[in-house]
Structures are given as structure tokens and as C-alpha cells.
Design a protein around this motif. Structure first.
Motif, PDB file in Angstrom:
ATOM      1  N   ASP A   1      47.394  36.983  26.710  1.00 47.79           N
ATOM      2  CA  ASP A   1      46.435  36.136  26.011  1.00 47.79           C
ATOM      3  C   ASP A   1      45.583  35.333  26.996  1.00 47.79           C
ATOM      4  N   TYR A   2      46.238  34.818  28.034  1.00 42.60           N
ATOM      5  CA  TYR A   2      45.541  34.062  29.077  1.00 42.60           C
ATOM      6  C   TYR A   2      44.495  34.939  29.761  1.00 42.60           C
ATOM      7  N   ALA A   3      44.873  36.184  30.054  1.00 38.81           N
ATOM      8  CA  ALA A   3      43.928  37.117  30.676  1.00 38.81           C
ATOM      9  C   ALA A   3      42.778  37.444  29.721  1.00 38.81           C
ATOM     10  N   HIS A   4      43.102  37.715  28.467  1.00 36.56           N
ATOM     11  CA  HIS A   4      42.070  38.069  27.486  1.00 36.56           C
ATOM     12  C   HIS A   4      41.028  36.964  27.335  1.00 36.56           C
ATOM     13  N   ASN A   5      41.443  35.735  27.532  1.00 36.42           N
ATOM     14  CA  ASN A   5      40.490  34.627  27.398  1.00 36.42           C
ATOM     15  C   ASN A   5      39.376  34.678  28.435  1.00 36.42           C
ATOM     16  N   ARG A   6      39.558  35.441  29.497  1.00 35.86           N
ATOM     17  CA  ARG A   6      38.456  35.630  30.455  1.00 35.86           C
ATOM     18  C   ARG A   6      37.352  36.488  29.832  1.00 35.86           C
ATOM     19  N   LEU A   7      37.726  37.352  28.879  1.00 33.26           N
ATOM     20  CA  LEU A   7      36.727  38.122  28.138  1.00 33.26           C
ATOM     21  C   LEU A   7      36.041  37.237  27.110  1.00 33.26           C
TER      22      LEU A   7
ATOM     23  N   CYS B   1      35.566  34.133  27.446  1.00 30.59           N
ATOM     24  CA  CYS B   1      34.632  33.341  28.262  1.00 30.59           C
ATOM     25  C   CYS B   1      33.352  34.113  28.562  1.00 30.59           C
ATOM     26  N   GLY B   2      33.457  35.440  28.637  1.00 27.70           N
ATOM     27  CA  GLY B   2      32.313  36.263  28.990  1.00 27.70           C
ATOM     28  C   GLY B   2      32.069  36.372  30.476  1.00 27.70           C
ATOM     29  N   VAL B   3      33.138  36.177  31.286  1.00 28.69           N
ATOM     30  CA  VAL B   3      32.948  36.143  32.735  1.00 28.69           C
ATOM     31  C   VAL B   3      33.657  37.280  33.476  1.00 28.69           C
ATOM     32  N   HIS B   4      34.324  38.152  32.730  1.00 26.16           N
ATOM     33  CA  HIS B   4      35.003  39.296  33.351  1.00 26.16           C
ATOM     34  C   HIS B   4      34.926  40.514  32.446  1.00 26.16           C
ATOM     35  N   TYR B   5      35.104  41.679  33.062  1.00 29.06           N
ATOM     36  CA  TYR B   5      35.206  42.943  32.349  1.00 29.06           C
ATOM     37  C   TYR B   5      36.664  43.233  31.978  1.00 29.06           C
ATOM     38  N   PRO B   6      36.912  44.054  30.945  1.00 29.16           N
ATOM     39  CA  PRO B   6      38.288  44.457  30.650  1.00 29.16           C
ATOM     40  C   PRO B   6      39.003  45.108  31.836  1.00 29.16           C
ATOM     41  N   SER B   7      38.287  45.909  32.607  1.00 33.68           N
ATOM     42  CA  SER B   7      38.942  46.572  33.746  1.00 33.68           C
ATOM     43  C   SER B   7      39.304  45.593  34.855  1.00 33.68           C
ATOM     44  N   ASP B   8      38.644  44.443  34.906  1.00 35.63           N
ATOM     45  CA  ASP B   8      39.046  43.399  35.855  1.00 35.63           C
ATOM     46  C   ASP B   8      40.464  42.919  35.535  1.00 35.63           C
ATOM     47  N   LEU B   9      40.748  42.780  34.240  1.00 35.83           N
ATOM     48  CA  LEU B   9      42.062  42.297  33.809  1.00 35.83           C
ATOM     49  C   LEU B   9      43.143  43.336  34.084  1.00 35.83           C
ATOM     50  N   GLU B  10      42.826  44.601  33.802  1.00 32.47           N
ATOM     51  CA  GLU B  10      43.807  45.660  34.045  1.00 32.47           C
ATOM     52  C   GLU B  10      44.124  45.758  35.532  1.00 32.47           C
ATOM     53  N   ALA B  11      43.112  45.609  36.372  1.00 34.51           N
ATOM     54  CA  ALA B  11      43.351  45.624  37.821  1.00 34.51           C
ATOM     55  C   ALA B  11      44.254  44.462  38.216  1.00 34.51           C
ATOM     56  N   SER B  12      44.022  43.288  37.638  1.00 31.77           N
ATOM     57  CA  SER B  12      44.841  42.116  37.946  1.00 31.77           C
ATOM     58  C   SER B  12      46.303  42.346  37.568  1.00 31.77           C
ATOM     59  N   ARG B  13      46.513  42.963  36.424  1.00 29.83           N
ATOM     60  CA  ARG B  13      47.885  43.211  35.975  1.00 29.83           C
ATOM     61  C   ARG B  13      48.600  44.178  36.916  1.00 29.83           C
ATOM     62  N   LYS B  14      47.918  45.235  37.319  1.00 28.38           N
ATOM     63  CA  LYS B  14      48.539  46.197  38.237  1.00 28.38           C
ATOM     64  C   LYS B  14      48.869  45.549  39.577  1.00 28.38           C
ATOM     65  N   VAL B  15      47.932  44.788  40.107  1.00 30.17           N
ATOM     66  CA  VAL B  15      48.159  44.111  41.382  1.00 30.17           C
ATOM     67  C   VAL B  15      49.312  43.124  41.256  1.00 30.17           C
ATOM     68  N   ALA B  16      49.371  42.394  40.147  1.00 29.96           N
ATOM     69  CA  ALA B  16      50.426  41.395  39.948  1.00 29.96           C
ATOM     70  C   ALA B  16      51.808  42.030  40.004  1.00 29.96           C
ATOM     71  N   TYR B  17      51.989  43.171  39.349  1.00 33.97           N
ATOM     72  CA  TYR B  17      53.315  43.800  39.346  1.00 33.97           C
ATOM     73  C   TYR B  17      53.724  44.263  40.743  1.00 33.97           C
ATOM     74  N   VAL B  18      52.785  44.800  41.479  1.00 36.15           N
ATOM     75  CA  VAL B  18      53.121  45.263  42.826  1.00 36.15           C
ATOM     76  C   VAL B  18      53.398  44.077  43.756  1.00 36.15           C
ATOM     77  N   VAL B  19      52.535  43.071  43.714  1.00 31.61           N
ATOM     78  CA  VAL B  19      52.731  41.892  44.551  1.00 31.61           C
ATOM     79  C   VAL B  19      54.034  41.195  44.193  1.00 31.61           C
TER      80      VAL B  19
END
Length: 248
Positions: A193-199, A201-219
Motif C-alpha cells: 500500500d505504501y508503494a502504491h501511494n507513489r502512483l 502521488c503521480g510521481v512514479h511508474y508501476p515498474s518503478d515499484l516492481e523494481a524496488s520490491r525485487k531489489v528489496a528482497y535481494v538486499v
């Protein structure tokens, strides 16, 4: 140690793969010579961060146009309440955004060790996310499509991919899910939900969020394999569970 780290990173990467302008202040782009954040738990060179996610869609691609269309749909349907929630989330980037899940007793003043872990985790987001933003230099959606009407803070920088807020939320959520595993489902739903709120806001693309999630799990998988993080996490777990009156 390297083998343990590799196993952890691979395991978390597999989990990640299964998860399928008027009132705003324009932030200037950071100067090219700005000092990068210093890693606390991770080794960015060992993670080889740019290989963790694919290139974002090109500005003139069909995929990018589809994402812009989705942002227009979200903009057309967002309510004042959703806008208020998105703005509140934009201002809340620490571990205690999860007070909505754990209740009012979960606050930094009474949980200093937990708050400190949260600050270190957010720092790792700045390290990982900042490096990737520089590599990919994706324009923000409102920079590409001037007919969008974002409602949150703007920036002049081309730094959309991945989303720093979303990466922060996922890293902090994964950390908290280790501390209070019985609330894991609710915590990770709040992270989404926190990530979706960036959409919203109108300041990020959906694929920006998916990239963040993938990076988060690996990190996060890398962090879990480090004794330093394990030590800090254990202290935060004892402190938080005691304060919240949870069983050991």
C-alpha cells in the motif's frame, strides 16, 4: 561467509520473482559531485546492483505509454482521502510507518534500538537505490507526460527507477516481519500500500515499484546473512516484542 550470502541472496531473489503541479515544491537535482551514502550492512560491489533489475521501458515504448495510461486512470479516480494518505506516506519514511499495523505503542521514543535499526535499513535503501537511480536515470512520469497532475513533491532529477520510497517501505517491512512474524501478512500488505501511494502521488511508474520490491528482497537477503545485521535485529526484536507485550 560468501557461500552463505550467495544462498541467502538467491533464496530471497526467488521469493521476489514470485511477486508478480501547482502547490508542489520542485526539488533540484543533486549535484554530480554529491557524496554517496556509506553502506552500513551491505557491500554494493558484492551485490552487483545494476544486474538485479532489467532496464526500465524506454520513454517512447509501448510499455512506457501503457504505464502512463495507468497513471492517468489512477489520477482520474483518486479521492481526496487517497491523496491525503499518499501525502502522509511521502512524509513518513521510517520504520514507524508501520504503526498502522502494530498500534500506538510502536513508537520511536520508547524503542531506541528498533529505531536505530530502522535508520540503518533506510540508509541501505539510500545506498542501493541511489546507485540504481544514477545508473538508469529514468525520467519521472510527469517529466515525460506534462498532462499528468502529481500531488506530491517533485524533482528536476531523472531518478524514477527504482522508487526510493517503495524500496524503503519494503526493506523496513521485511525487517519488521522478522521482528513480529505473526504480523507478516499485514506488514507486507502495508508495504504494498505504501508503494502504491507513489502512483497515487503521480510521481512514479508501476515498474518503478516492481523494481524496488525485487531489489528489496535481494538486499534484505544479503543483510540477513551478515552478523552485524543479525546482532542489531536480535536486539530490536527483544525490545519491540517486550514493549508490545508479545510472547518470545
Amino acid at each position: 561467509m560468501r557461500r552463505i550470502v550467495a544462498v541467502r541472496v538467491c533464496a530471497w531473489a526467488l521469493i521476489a520473482a514470485s511477486w508478480t503541479m501547482s502547490a508542489q515544491t520542485m526539488k533540484p537535482a543533486k549535484p554530480a559531485g554529491a557524496a554517496p551514502k556509506t553502506p552500513y550492512y551491505i557491500d554494493p560491489a558484492a551485490l552487483d546492483l545494476p544486474t538485479l533489475i532489467p532496464d526500465p521501458p524506454a520513454v517512447d515504448s509501448a510499455a512506457n505509454k501503457a504505464e502512463l495510461a495507468e497513471l492517468h486512470r489512477i489520477e482520474a479516480s483518486r479521492t481526496p482521502q487517497q491523496i491525503a494518505a499518499a501525502k502522509a506516506d511521502e512524509a513518513e519514511e521510517d520504520l514507524f510507518l508501520y504503526t498502522t499495523v502494530l498500534g500506538p505503542a510502536f513508537k520511536p521514543a520508547s524503542l531506541p534500538a528498533t529505531a536505530e535499526v530502522g535508520e540503518h535499513v533506510k540508509n541501505e535503501q539510500s545506498v542501493a537505490g541511489g546507485a540504481l537511480k544514477s545508473v538508469f536515470a529514468r525520467p519521472r512520469p510527469y517529466q515525460t507526460d506534462k498532462t499528468l497532475h502529481p500531488v506530491c513533491a517533485l524533482t528536476e532529477a531523472a531518478n524514477s527507477y527504482p522508487s526510493g520510497h517503495a524500496l524503503t517501505g519494503y526493506l523496513e517491512g521485511l525487517t519488521l516481519a522478522e521482528i513480529v512474524p505473526e504480523k507478516r501478512v499485514e506488514i507486507l500488505a502495508r508495504a504494498d500500500d505504501y508503494a502504491h501511494n507513489r502512483l497515487v502521488c503521480g510521481v512514479h511508474y508501476p515498474s518503478d515499484l516492481e523494481a524496488s520490491r525485487k531489489v528489496a528482497y535481494v538486499v534484505f537477503g544479503y543483510m540477513l546473512a551478515t552478523p552485524k545485521f543479525q546482532h542489531d535485529l536480535a536486539a530490536a526484536k527483544v525490545e519491540t516484542r517486550t514493549k508490545l507485550g508479545l510472547t518470545k
